[in-house]
Design an enzyme around this catalytic site. Structure first.
Site, mmCIF file in Angstrom:
data_model
loop_
_atom_site.group_PDB
_atom_site.id
_atom_site.type_symbol
_atom_site.label_atom_id
_atom_site.label_comp_id
_atom_site.label_asym_id
_atom_site.label_seq_id
_atom_site.Cartn_x
_atom_site.Cartn_y
_atom_site.Cartn_z
ATOM 1 N N TRP A 101 0.809 -1.223 0.000
ATOM 2 C CA TRP A 101 0.000 0.000 0.000
ATOM 3 C C TRP A 101 0.835 1.261 0.000
ATOM 4 O O TRP A 101 0.489 2.238 -0.672
ATOM 5 C CB TRP A 101 -1.002 -0.017 1.166
ATOM 6 C CG TRP A 101 -2.081 -1.014 0.881
ATOM 7 C CD1 TRP A 101 -2.257 -2.226 1.478
ATOM 8 C CD2 TRP A 101 -3.091 -0.915 -0.136
ATOM 9 N NE1 TRP A 101 -3.312 -2.879 0.903
ATOM 10 C CE2 TRP A 101 -3.845 -2.104 -0.081
ATOM 11 C CE3 TRP A 101 -3.426 0.041 -1.085
ATOM 12 C CZ2 TRP A 101 -4.931 -2.346 -0.944
ATOM 13 C CZ3 TRP A 101 -4.491 -0.193 -1.940
ATOM 14 C CH2 TRP A 101 -5.221 -1.376 -1.859
ATOM 15 N N ASP A 169 -1.092 6.837 6.450
ATOM 16 C CA ASP A 169 -2.195 5.981 6.013
ATOM 17 C C ASP A 169 -2.326 4.890 7.073
ATOM 18 O O ASP A 169 -1.497 3.991 7.160
ATOM 19 C CB ASP A 169 -1.867 5.375 4.638
ATOM 20 C CG ASP A 169 -2.854 4.279 4.241
ATOM 21 O OD1 ASP A 169 -3.879 4.102 4.940
ATOM 22 O OD2 ASP A 169 -2.593 3.596 3.229
ATOM 23 N N LYS A 193 -12.343 -1.662 7.666
ATOM 24 C CA LYS A 193 -11.627 -2.701 8.398
ATOM 25 C C LYS A 193 -12.019 -2.666 9.880
ATOM 26 O O LYS A 193 -12.608 -3.600 10.392
ATOM 27 C CB LYS A 193 -10.128 -2.538 8.191
ATOM 28 C CG LYS A 193 -9.768 -2.659 6.699
ATOM 29 C CD LYS A 193 -8.386 -2.220 6.390
ATOM 30 C CE LYS A 193 -8.136 -1.945 4.943
ATOM 31 N NZ LYS A 193 -8.354 -3.060 4.018
HETATM 32 C C1 LIG Z 1 -3.198 0.211 4.220
HETATM 33 C C2 LIG Z 1 -4.182 0.446 3.120
HETATM 34 N N1 LIG Z 1 -4.164 1.625 2.489
HETATM 35 C C3 LIG Z 1 -5.037 1.891 1.506
HETATM 36 C C4 LIG Z 1 -5.978 0.972 1.098
HETATM 37 C C5 LIG Z 1 -6.913 1.304 -0.003
HETATM 38 O O1 LIG Z 1 -8.167 1.488 0.493
HETATM 39 P P1 LIG Z 1 -9.448 1.696 -0.460
HETATM 40 O O2 LIG Z 1 -9.666 0.407 -1.181
HETATM 41 O O3 LIG Z 1 -10.520 2.037 0.487
HETATM 42 O O4 LIG Z 1 -9.117 2.801 -1.395
HETATM 43 C C6 LIG Z 1 -6.021 -0.276 1.733
HETATM 44 C C7 LIG Z 1 -7.017 -1.282 1.341
HETATM 45 O O5 LIG Z 1 -7.031 -2.393 1.749
HETATM 46 C C8 LIG Z 1 -5.104 -0.530 2.758
HETATM 47 O O6 LIG Z 1 -5.113 -1.709 3.395
#
Ligand SMILES: Cc1ncc(COP(=O)(O)O)c(C=O)c1O
Length: 359
Positions: A101, A169, A193
């Site tokens: 991510w 994040d 989550k």
């Molecule tokens: C740590 C992290 N950041 C960002 C995201 C992306 O999230 P979204 O699918 O809501 O855009 C995720 C999705 O699993 C994630 O685990």
């Protein structure tokens, strides 16, 4: 309660039953009014009270200081990967890449900011089995961006790094423990989550950052415009915000984030002990124990055949969604706030029994 299995999905993920029950009731009939909470105007009194209570409870649970705003946005964390640099990139910014991510966040930021996005530390060479080190961020960088818990690889910053403009994040560990909000310029994450439904992004932003927003940023992507409009610049995900409120009420009934952190550590400990006591049958995907996630526990078995067998037998014991992410393989047990201790006890028992039979 209707019978439920233990669901180890990485997100959207299992939610506390009490939250589901209260939300389902409000979806059908909000406070006996004859209409549901998803059926009334986001500009009316009913939803406004929901929004106010949600923000107040969030501020209280996380001890958010007056210097910061609480925003409830849309577009997932992924959309913020692009909008953050559009709003706050006053010069070159430093990114730490510790997994899938954070790699994505740096890559997506580059699409709007090119080489102003500097990857200053990465653990990709060791398949993200640890946190990158050292992290020598430039204190004059526009900001330092980190992902505090990598959902796919299963590592975390037990303690968040320091920077005058730290952006985190925290999607997959959001409110699983207290967060150091006052020394964080911006923390954000999707709700799906630990907090509720996909479609809601919780963002906590230090207000002085608004001064950086270029005039060229369209209003709908301008964080200050969202703050001024109390997150109702356009129609917000009203039902998702209602579920968030029920989750916050539930968190308070659990004793707040300190108590939740303790329970999460206990849950993770059960699974890591099963890995560590398996004489090498299970191999943790994160080699640095201090960096092991308390939310996403990742490990491998000796072969793909044994992995398939492990998953099949787990399903028979009513434990589902344990398959690792496609690029990592093995097993990933996501054990967010909504996963009861009993789910982790059952999984740890399965791990021990399976290793004894197949090791
Ligand atoms: C740590 C992290 N950041 C960002 C995201 C992306 O999230 P979204 O699918 O809501 O855009 C995720 C999705 O699993 C994630 O685990």
């Amino acid at each position: 309660m209707k019978k439920r299995v233990y669901n180890f999905a990485a997100g959207p993920a299992t939610l506390p039953y009490e939250v589901l029950e209260a939300s389902a009731a409000a979806l059908l009939d909000f406070q006996g009014k004859g209409y549901g909470i998803a059926e009334c105007s986001h500009r009316g009194k009913d939803f406004d009270a929901v929004l106010d209570e949600t923000i107040t409870r969030c501020r209280s649970l996380l001890a958010v200081p007056d210097t910061h705003d609480v925003l409830l946005l849309q577009g997932g964390a992924t959309q913020q990967f692009v909008i953050i640099p559009m709003n706050f990139l006053s010069g070159p910014a430093d990114y730490v890449v510790s997994g899938e991510w954070s790699k994505k966040s740096a890559d997506m930021a580059k699409t709007v900011a090119g080489d102003k996005i500097r990857v200053i530390a990465s653990s990709e060479a060791t398949h993200f089995d640890r946190l990158p080190s050292p992290i020598d961020a430039d204190p004059n960088a526009a900001y330092l961006h980190v992902c505090s818990n990598e959902t796919v690889h299963g590592n975390r910053f037990a303690e968040w790094p320091s920077h005058p403009t730290l952006i985190v994040d925290a999607s997959s560990e959001l409110m699983s423990r207290p967060h150091p909000v006052s020394r964080t310029a911006l923390l954000y994450g999707g709700a799906q989550k630990n907090l509720g439904l996909s479609g809601v992004v919780l963002m906590i932003v230090r207000k002085d950052l608004y001064d950086r927003i270029p005039k060229s940023v369209p209003k709908i992507l301008n964080y200050k415009a969202h703050a001024d409009a109390k997150s109702c610049l356009n129609t917000p995900p009203t039902f998702g915000i209602y579920v968030l409120l029920e989750t916050f009420r539930w968190m308070e009934r659990q004793g707040g984030l300190g108590a939740i952190e303790k329970r999460n550590a206990e849950k993770a400990g059960l699974l890591y002990d099963a890995i560590d006591q398996s004489n090498g049958f299970y191999k943790g995907a994160v080699s640095d124990k201090a960096a092991r996630s308390h939310m996403n526990v990742t490990f491998r078995l000796p072969s793909d055949e044994l992995t398939d067998k492990f998953l099949k037998e787990a399903t028979a014991k009513e434990m589902v969604a344990l398959k690792g992410y496609r690029t990592v393989g093995g097993i990933r047990a996501s054990i967010y706030n909504g996963m009861p201790v009993e789910g982790c006890q059952l999984l740890a028992a399965h791990m021990k029994e399976f290793a004894a039979k197949n090791g």
